[in-house]
Structures are given as C-alpha cells and as structure tokens.
Write an enzyme that holds these catalytic residues in place. Structure first.
Site, mmCIF file in Angstrom:
data_model
loop_
_atom_site.group_PDB
_atom_site.id
_atom_site.type_symbol
_atom_site.label_atom_id
_atom_site.label_comp_id
_atom_site.label_asym_id
_atom_site.label_seq_id
_atom_site.Cartn_x
_atom_site.Cartn_y
_atom_site.Cartn_z
ATOM 1 N N ARG A 123 2.454 10.619 -3.334
ATOM 2 C CA ARG A 123 2.415 10.402 -4.786
ATOM 3 C C ARG A 123 1.666 11.540 -5.461
ATOM 4 N NH1 ARG A 123 -0.763 6.586 -6.592
ATOM 5 N NH2 ARG A 123 0.199 6.514 -8.631
ATOM 6 N N LYS A 188 -7.389 4.440 4.004
ATOM 7 C CA LYS A 188 -5.938 4.437 3.796
ATOM 8 C C LYS A 188 -5.196 4.450 5.133
ATOM 9 C CE LYS A 188 -2.347 6.695 1.105
ATOM 10 N NZ LYS A 188 -2.017 7.161 -0.230
ATOM 11 N N ARG A 324 -9.879 4.724 -8.138
ATOM 12 C CA ARG A 324 -10.911 4.952 -7.101
ATOM 13 C C ARG A 324 -12.072 4.010 -7.329
ATOM 14 N NH1 ARG A 324 -10.506 10.349 -8.375
ATOM 15 N NH2 ARG A 324 -8.721 11.165 -7.275
HETATM 16 C C1 BTN Z 1 1.408 8.202 -0.963
HETATM 17 O O1 BTN Z 1 1.085 9.259 -1.529
HETATM 18 O O2 BTN Z 1 0.549 7.356 -0.656
HETATM 19 C C2 BTN Z 1 2.850 7.926 -0.645
HETATM 20 C C3 BTN Z 1 3.228 8.502 0.684
HETATM 21 C C4 BTN Z 1 4.670 8.295 1.078
HETATM 22 C C5 BTN Z 1 5.021 9.045 2.346
HETATM 23 C C6 BTN Z 1 6.385 8.714 2.847
HETATM 24 S S1 BTN Z 1 6.666 9.305 4.489
HETATM 25 C C7 BTN Z 1 8.358 8.909 4.364
HETATM 26 C C8 BTN Z 1 8.796 9.269 2.961
HETATM 27 N N1 BTN Z 1 9.206 10.658 2.895
HETATM 28 C C9 BTN Z 1 8.390 11.391 2.151
HETATM 29 O O3 BTN Z 1 8.514 12.611 1.964
HETATM 30 N N2 BTN Z 1 7.411 10.614 1.648
HETATM 31 C C10 BTN Z 1 7.567 9.234 2.042
#
Ligand code: BTN
Length: 327
Positions: A123, A188, A324
């Site tokens: 994100r 996390k 946060r």
């Molecule tokens: C976050 O920032 O918390 C969200 C992370 C999401 C990661 C997943 S891994 C599979 C899918 N492909 C990506 O490029 N991102 C999501």
C-alpha cells in the site's frame, strides 16, 4: 522458472544435502547446469546452504507451492473454485499480472501465487519484500456488477477472510489493523492490497492481493521498515504453505461470493473483535496532516472512527491513510 528448477526444488525439499553430481544424475543434466539453476534460485531469495564436498540443502521444512496440492486441499462453502490457479516461481507482481488480465474471460475468478516477486507492491506505493519460497504472495481476480460504491469495506472484509484462513492452520490471536494489515502482537504478519479496474459505477474487476510472512529470513527482513513477524515464529510447528494457500483461496472465494449481497455489515462484528487498535491512542496520517485520538472501531462502511481530544468523533476512509500507535 524453468522445469529444471522445479525438479531440483522437489528433490531438495527433503531438507537433506544433495551433491551437484547426484542432482545432475537424477535429472539427466550436468553438474554445471544444476549449479547455474541453483544460483538463479539463490538470487531470487531461496535460502540455500552449500557445503564444499557435501552439496546443497534448503532450510528444513521448505515446501514448494504446488498447484495440484493447493487445488486438492481446496474446500469452499459456496462450491466455487478458481477457473484457473497458477503458481509462478518468479513474477514482477501477482497483482499487476491479474490487473493486466482484468476483463479477460480466461482469467475470470482466477488465482495466482508466486514463489517470489521482483516488484511486489504494498500500500501507499511501498515495496512488498518478496523473497523466494519463504512466504505467500497471492492475487485473486473477481468481477462485480454494481460498481465501486457497492464495495465499501471490501478490503476490511478480506482481512476477516484471511484471519479465518489463518485460524484453520492453528494460528489464533491474529488481529486486524485498519485498514488492511494482518497483525499479531502489534507486529505485522501480512497485508492486503485491493486494486480496482473498470467502471467505478458499473461493471468493475477487483484484484485482491494478499502477502503473508511465513518464514522470512533476517537478511530479507532487513528491508522491512516496521515491526514484523512470520507464521513460523508464531506457531510451534512449521506451517504447510500449500495448506495455507488453499485455506486463503477458499475463504476469500467464499467471502467474494457473498460480499455483494451482504456487504461489510455481515463482517463488521468479526472485524471489530479482532481490531488490533481498539481503545488505543493512535495517529492517522494523511499526506497533509496527522490527527490523533482514541480508536473507537469501524462504521458500517468500514471507515475508521476515532474520538479526538475535543470529544468529537471523526471518520476516516481508507485510501492512502496510515494509522500508527501514538508515541
Ligand atoms: C501492504 O502494504 O500491507 C499490502 C501488501 C500486499 C502484498 C501482496 S503480495 C501479493 C500481491 N502482489 C503484490 O504485488 N502485492 C500483493
């Protein structure tokens, strides 16, 4: 990844040492060919131990993702199964892959896993650290008819589905952090990235991306800029990634199947029970300002509700916000 790499991994998954020579003999290729493939896998992030004169081994418990095993273990209440389920050894991003195929009938309701991502997306423009064979990187493509407005709270509801999947592998104590994080003990464990393609008012496709840390090496984790944990730290027994993969697809498919009819209200109580920040002092940061208060929970549309110091309640809608704990 080449077929040869897949075959090498299937031999190495027993956790024992195998010499380059014996691997070559079993696979009908030269020792150098084996070595070259192992080097490529190591570059992708495979944790490989090599001992001169003895050979190579992967960390104990390494289990390659396998399409047939994931499908065989899959059980959905809705009876739905992915039209296709692919496992890539390396890809730029599973989300990007399915986003580019949105609207293509061949990929309608499909799921994609990768053993590693070279451009994993998180994100707020962040990179998602995606070393080889260590974690889960999953994307699912789903079509909705009623447009983005009908999808309020969907990304939070996906968190509920992911939590349910983690419960099936014995991981309790999983919490959800607004809007899209999977937490354990204020660390996390994973994240969710939803991307929409198409008409915000009508037919649109949603790519649901899920990343879960299963067995992150400290070398890979050096790139993570926040407190993190992984499943193998939290569970006494190493987790079967194929079992987790099936549980994730099954639970997310069931949720996507029901969501347009029932909406977030159906999942709100379960979300709130798992809220990692409920009752805590926290700060929401927008690109322009930081607002602090006490986290109350989420409303029927999935917006975060916070009580400010002046006693007023303020609502925040997902997007690019970050939450946060207050310092
Ligand atoms: C976050 O920032 O918390 C969200 C992370 C999401 C990661 C997943 S891994 C599979 C899918 N492909 C990506 O490029 N991102 C999501």
């Amino acid at each position: 990844m080449s077929e040869l790499q897949t075959k090498i991994l299937h031999i190495l998954k027993d956790g024992a040492f195998h010499s380059g020579e014996s691997l070559g003999e079993k696979l009908g290729v030269s020792r150098t060919a084996v070595w070259k493939q192992l080097q490529k896998l190591e570059k992708l992030g495979l944790q490989l131990e090599s001992v001169k004169g003895t050979g190579y081994r992967v960390q104990a418990g390494f289990e390659p993702l396998d399409q047939a095993t994931i499908l065989q273990k899959l059980a959905t209440k809705s009876g739905l199964a992915p039209q296709r389920l692919d496992v890539f050894q390396s890809i730029d991003s599973t989300n990007k892959y399915l986003r580019e195929r949105a609207g293509d009938p061949d990929y309608f309701r499909s799921a994609v896993f990768a053993e590693s991502q070279t451009l994993g997306r998180g994100r707020r423009g962040k990179t998602w650290v995606s070393p080889f064979g260590a974690n889960i990187y999953l994307s699912i493509l789903w079509d909705f008819e009623l447009g983005a407005e009908s999808l309020g709270g969907l990304s939070l509801a996906i968190g509920v589905a992911v939590r349910r999947a983690l419960l099936t592998i014995g991981l309790d104590g999983v919490q959800l952090k607004w809007p899209n994080d999977i937490y354990i003990g204020q660390k996390k464990l994973g994240g969710i990235l939803l991307e929409m393609v198409g008409d915000p008012a009508g037919h649109c496709s949603v790519v649901v991306g899920v990343g879960i840390n299963v067995s992150m090496s400290s070398a890979s984790a050096a790139e993570i800029d926040q407190d993190w944990t992984d499943i193998n730290t939290e569970l006494a027994e190493p987790c079967s990634r194929n079992q987790l993969a099936s549980a994730l697809v099954g639970n997310i498919f069931d949720l996507l199947h029901d969501f347009q009819e029932v909406g977030f209200t159906q999942y709100r109580d379960e979300w709130q029970l798992a809220d990692a920040f409920k009752g805590l002092q926290a700060t929401v940061s927008t690109p322009r300002e930081a607002i602090s208060g006490t986290v109350l929970g989420v409303d029927a549309g999935g917006a975060l509700e916070m009580r400010l110091v002046n006693g007023e309640t303020q609502r925040f809608i997902g997007g690019e916000l970050s939450l946060r704990l207050a310092k």
